[in-house]
Enzyme design. Structure first.
Site, mmCIF file in Angstrom:
data_model
loop_
_atom_site.group_PDB
_atom_site.id
_atom_site.type_symbol
_atom_site.label_atom_id
_atom_site.label_comp_id
_atom_site.label_asym_id
_atom_site.label_seq_id
_atom_site.Cartn_x
_atom_site.Cartn_y
_atom_site.Cartn_z
ATOM 1 N N CYS A 281 0.728 -1.212 -0.020
ATOM 2 C CA CYS A 281 0.083 0.011 -0.150
ATOM 3 C C CYS A 281 0.983 1.218 0.156
ATOM 4 O O CYS A 281 1.942 1.142 -0.655
ATOM 5 C CB CYS A 281 -1.035 -0.001 1.103
ATOM 6 N N ASN B 47 2.095 1.231 4.455
ATOM 7 C CA ASN B 47 2.731 0.007 5.178
ATOM 8 C C ASN B 47 2.447 0.051 6.653
ATOM 9 O O ASN B 47 2.973 -0.488 7.504
ATOM 10 C CB ASN B 47 4.293 -0.113 4.965
ATOM 11 N N CYS C 172 -1.474 0.582 7.227
ATOM 12 C CA CYS C 172 -2.680 0.470 7.509
ATOM 13 C C CYS C 172 -3.001 -1.084 6.728
ATOM 14 O O CYS C 172 -3.369 -1.916 7.273
ATOM 15 C CB CYS C 172 -3.690 1.683 6.790
ATOM 16 N N ARG C 173 -3.292 -0.624 5.302
ATOM 17 C CA ARG C 173 -3.810 -1.855 4.662
ATOM 18 C C ARG C 173 -2.800 -3.050 4.337
ATOM 19 O O ARG C 173 -3.378 -4.119 4.547
ATOM 20 C CB ARG C 173 -4.206 -1.096 3.229
ATOM 21 N N SER C 174 -1.527 -2.703 4.061
ATOM 22 C CA SER C 174 -0.933 -3.875 3.418
ATOM 23 C C SER C 174 -0.430 -4.541 4.767
ATOM 24 O O SER C 174 -0.277 -5.964 4.884
ATOM 25 C CB SER C 174 0.466 -3.357 2.844
ATOM 26 N N ASP D 29 -8.088 3.795 0.750
ATOM 27 C CA ASP D 29 -7.202 4.406 1.933
ATOM 28 C C ASP D 29 -7.988 4.636 3.324
ATOM 29 O O ASP D 29 -8.848 5.723 3.067
ATOM 30 C CB ASP D 29 -6.378 5.591 1.202
#
Ligand code: 4NP
Length: 163
Positions: free
Chosen positions: A12, A15, A17-19, A129
């Protein structure tokens, strides 16, 4: 002898939150639901704003409520060797996909995919995001990532079966 693992990198922007969420969720679901699959998993960001930081507290809390722990993760950026080390480099949104495709050597470009491509019967191709949004954003991230993780597990199993 164990077969070679499929090496998967989730990417993401930050690095945090999402990934890291994708890394923790995919690792847990693969271990629980597909222990026969050999996978090696990591995550990275395309931006360097948060290098060395633990995952966002809101992302950690939302993940913890569903039983996923990512407290040990520290943010890093994508590096050139990643394009050789990983079989699949899965971007959370088009903007990161595009940054990765530009950074990738030609031979590795086809390994850069959108993570949500594996989910069937949906038009949603991006994990939004959640950084500047409300708490619901983190739940949506988890819903999408759980669905995509299960879809990817199914895809990898079919590949193993066909090999
Ligand atoms: P991620 O979320 O890409 O899912 O880790 C973000 C984290 C930080 C920022 C943006 C998105 N930021 O602008 O600092």
């Amino acid at each position: 002898m164990d077969p070679k693992p499929v090496r998967i990198l989730f990417v993401c922007l930050g690095n945090i939150c999402r990934s890291p969420t994708a890394e923790a969720v995919f690792r847990a679901l693969a271990a629980r639901e597909a222990p026969d699959l050999h996978v090696s998993i990591d995550s990275a960001g395309t931006a360097n704003y948060h290098v060395g930081s633990a995952p966002d507290a809101r992302a950690q809390e939302a993940a913890r409520r569903r039983g996923y722990d990512m407290s040990g993760r520290r943010a890093r950026t994508i590096e050139p060797l990643d394009f050789e080390r990983f079989d699949l480099i899965l971007a959370m949104d088009r903007s990161n996909w595009s940054a990765l495709r530009h950074a990738a050597p030609r031979a590795a470009r086809e390994r850069v995919r959108l993570f949500l491509e594996y989910v069937q019967d949906t038009d949603v191709l991006e994990v939004p995001d959640p950084y500047y949004g409300g708490p619901n954003g983190f739940e949506e991230v988890l819903d999408l990532i759980e669905a995509a993780s299960r879809a990817l597990i199914r895809h990898l199993r079919e590949q193993v079966r066909a090999a």
